[in-house]
Scaffold this active site. Sequence first.
Site, short mmCIF file in Angstrom:
data_model
loop_
_atom_site.label_atom_id
_atom_site.label_comp_id
_atom_site.label_asym_id
_atom_site.label_seq_id
_atom_site.Cartn_x
_atom_site.Cartn_y
_atom_site.Cartn_z
CE LYS A 84 -4.23 -1.88 2.04
NZ LYS A 84 -5.23 -1.72 3.11
CG ASP A 109 -8.11 0.54 3.82
OD1 ASP A 109 -8.83 -0.30 3.23
OD2 ASP A 109 -6.87 0.44 3.89
#
Length: 278
Positions: free
Chosen positions: A69, A106
């Site tokens: 990420k 997220d």
Amino acid sequence: MSAEAHRFAVFGHPIAHSLSPEIHQAFAEQLGIRLSYETIDAAPADFDAAVRGFFRDGGLGANVTLPHKNAAFALATARTDAATRAGAANTLTPLVGGGIQAHNTDGSGFVRDITERHGFDLRGHDALLLGAGGAAKAVAWALMDAGVKTLTIVNRTPERADEIADAIGEPARCHTRYWDGLEGECFDLVVNATSIGVTGGDFDLPMSIVQDHSTAYDLCYGAAAAGFKGWAVAAGVRPDWFRDGLGMLVEQAADAFERWHGQRPDTDPVYAQLRQRF
Ligand code: NAP
């Protein structure tokens, strides 16, 4: 248009366990969209080239999971606010005319799950966030935006928690404590954003930080959420006030899907289907 023309993927290492292909296919079927969605296992050293190759070959969108990420955020040529705040990206989109945009779903996925699916209005509550990795960063900003009264962040490496609180820059609302400095505090919501459930370790936290009105939420789901659930219930959280991250997984996928396809899927049937297995 052929299914091959609509090519999507999730990059990770390992990645074989990923539910993302199943979730995106289910969304696509629901909306009558044809696509292919594959898993691509790329070692860290190969990630950059693998992503660039994927988009060069016509890929229209990529999700990114552990451990890539931060690398996904770094390789992008444009970054949304959500990605910049998290310093990490889970959604990459090729830009018209070249370049890659990094985004992070997220935080939005977490808030949508806890508020809309589980009916927990975050406004006015005292929240404790465990962890200071990429997911915690995204969730911290999302909790602040959603209106928590206070946000306390603790992390094994305290400097990383301090970095998040400093970046948020609202010391009256958002502050840090040492992991072992929580005695005497009590929270309405405790969110586990550590990877303890996956990598192993103990939740050595004072039981007094929750009461029977408190909600506990673990970003992990399935067996990986068992340790935190065990701690939370032993500390006094009602078992049905414990939530795991399966809904967040589905919601963050829906946010990416909507970004790429311009349509929002109904997440409930997909969540219900997965819930039978986790
Ligand atoms: P990450 O960047 O690797 O961060 C891991 C965090 O866990 C760090 O704060 C780390 O502390 C802490 N930690 C690890 N082992 C620990 C231990 N033994 N004791 C105390 N703290 C420990 O990972 P991430 O990307 O933020 O993801 C965190 C978790 O959320 C993962 O389990 C991931 O699967 C889950 N997640 C779920 C979703 C979903 O959709 N449901 C989405 C994203 C992430 P240090 O800083 O001290 O190393």
